[in-house]
Design an enzyme around this catalytic site. Sequence first.
Site, PDB file in Angstrom:
ATOM      1  N   HIS A 106       0.835  -1.200   0.000  1.00 39.79           N
ATOM      2  CA  HIS A 106       0.000   0.000   0.000  1.00 39.79           C
ATOM      3  C   HIS A 106       0.873   1.255   0.000  1.00 39.79           C
ATOM      4  O   HIS A 106       1.955   1.268   0.597  1.00 39.79           O
ATOM      5  CB  HIS A 106      -0.909   0.031   1.232  1.00 39.79           C
ATOM      6  CG  HIS A 106      -1.752  -1.190   1.388  1.00 39.79           C
ATOM      7  ND1 HIS A 106      -2.643  -1.616   0.416  1.00 39.79           N
ATOM      8  CD2 HIS A 106      -1.844  -2.092   2.393  1.00 39.79           C
ATOM      9  CE1 HIS A 106      -3.252  -2.717   0.834  1.00 39.79           C
ATOM     10  NE2 HIS A 106      -2.776  -3.028   2.021  1.00 39.79           N
ATOM     11  N   GLU A 123      -2.108   0.079   8.485  1.00 35.24           N
ATOM     12  CA  GLU A 123      -3.114  -0.830   9.036  1.00 35.24           C
ATOM     13  C   GLU A 123      -2.544  -1.651  10.181  1.00 35.24           C
ATOM     14  O   GLU A 123      -1.335  -1.804  10.321  1.00 35.24           O
ATOM     15  CB  GLU A 123      -3.670  -1.741   7.943  1.00 35.24           C
ATOM     16  CG  GLU A 123      -2.645  -2.569   7.220  1.00 35.24           C
ATOM     17  CD  GLU A 123      -3.193  -3.251   5.961  1.00 35.24           C
ATOM     18  OE1 GLU A 123      -4.423  -3.367   5.829  1.00 35.24           O
ATOM     19  OE2 GLU A 123      -2.382  -3.664   5.130  1.00 35.24           O
ATOM     20  N   HIS A 181       3.139  -7.592   1.851  1.00 36.04           N
ATOM     21  CA  HIS A 181       2.465  -8.467   2.797  1.00 36.04           C
ATOM     22  C   HIS A 181       1.367  -9.272   2.117  1.00 36.04           C
ATOM     23  O   HIS A 181       0.920  -8.945   1.023  1.00 36.04           O
ATOM     24  CB  HIS A 181       1.863  -7.656   3.946  1.00 36.04           C
ATOM     25  CG  HIS A 181       0.811  -6.683   3.512  1.00 36.04           C
ATOM     26  ND1 HIS A 181       1.107  -5.427   3.045  1.00 36.04           N
ATOM     27  CD2 HIS A 181      -0.547  -6.779   3.457  1.00 36.04           C
ATOM     28  CE1 HIS A 181      -0.001  -4.788   2.734  1.00 36.04           C
ATOM     29  NE2 HIS A 181      -1.035  -5.590   2.969  1.00 36.04           N
ATOM     30  N   ARG A 201      -1.174  -4.763  -6.228  1.00 36.08           N
ATOM     31  CA  ARG A 201      -0.984  -6.214  -6.238  1.00 36.08           C
ATOM     32  C   ARG A 201       0.312  -6.534  -6.983  1.00 36.08           C
ATOM     33  O   ARG A 201       0.491  -6.126  -8.124  1.00 36.08           O
ATOM     34  CB  ARG A 201      -2.183  -6.864  -6.928  1.00 36.08           C
ATOM     35  CG  ARG A 201      -2.409  -8.323  -6.630  1.00 36.08           C
ATOM     36  CD  ARG A 201      -3.670  -8.834  -7.319  1.00 36.08           C
ATOM     37  NE  ARG A 201      -4.884  -8.214  -6.812  1.00 36.08           N
ATOM     38  CZ  ARG A 201      -5.700  -7.478  -7.548  1.00 36.08           C
ATOM     39  NH1 ARG A 201      -5.462  -7.269  -8.832  1.00 36.08           N
ATOM     40  NH2 ARG A 201      -6.774  -6.941  -7.009  1.00 36.08           N
TER      41      ARG A 201
END
Length: 325
Positions: A106, A123, A181, A201
């Site tokens: 991200h 996050e 991740h 991605r």
Amino acid sequence: MVTVSPLYPLKFYPILKQKVWGGTKLNILLNKNAQGNVGESWEISGVEENISEIQNGPLKGKTLKWLLENYKEKLVGEKVYKDFGNQFPLLFKFIDAFQDLSVQVHPDDFLAKQQHNSFGKTEMWYILNVEKHGKLIVGFNQQMDEKKYLQALSENRIPEILNSLAIKKGDAFVLKPGTVHAIGAGVLLAEIQQTSDITYRIYDWDRPDTNGKMRELHTDLALKAINFNPTSSLLHYSESKNSPTHIGTTKFFTMNKLVLSKNCLRDLEEISSFTVYMCLEGSAIIETDDFSEEIKMGETVLIPAQLPELKFITNSASFLEVYIP
């Protein structure tokens, strides 16, 4: 300004997301009304086209966007409203990975603003349930740089350079922007993040989507986002009972755990934002001066900033407690 009723603990209808990698645990373990391969339950969302709707009390049917426009700092707190206005700053999810998720990264706030006019995505994960051999991928398993990464990418060797972590129930992780991740098969977790749906991605296990097509990879954008430096993601904490246990803090939010074996009065006076509780186990009645609401395992409740304290009535319940520092 329309006349508005007093605020109270707010529950929202879950927004369920079908995913090629999704399973059935959201339905079986967390009591979501989920049909098919549901990978995500968005518990509280201010993401455009995915705005949460209230499911309890006098404001039932109103949206989170409407709440912000009409209650402003009473809902989220003065500083939060000053910083974010009518944009709710956090996104709360439960995620069920029946299969491995794609390997992804991200962007931070700067890159997300530049490329998408969006927030970045910091996050945290809290592991609710993990099957045998369930794992997470966090970062690389060796010293990595752009040249080595591109060589592995061109030779289709991405899985060989990824750092795989064995995990257990109760583990918690912080995923900073730039950290490569993936959530492994057999993992059920709670995710708290900035309000962003931007994902790059980089590898998808050569797997077609639900329409039989290969999902898009975002190689060039990912390269701009990846942090090749080693990073520590596991959060260490010692759990206590009947008072909040601090798990971790980023500049965007704080996450605590609250494990209750008896009734508890929670003073929120020093918290200057809204507070969100995600119920991990058991159930409780949450009471304020004028309102009470039951919250059960798999449910999430938003406590408006203007409410100074809560009473939890229970003999067995545990929660994630999240607020903006």
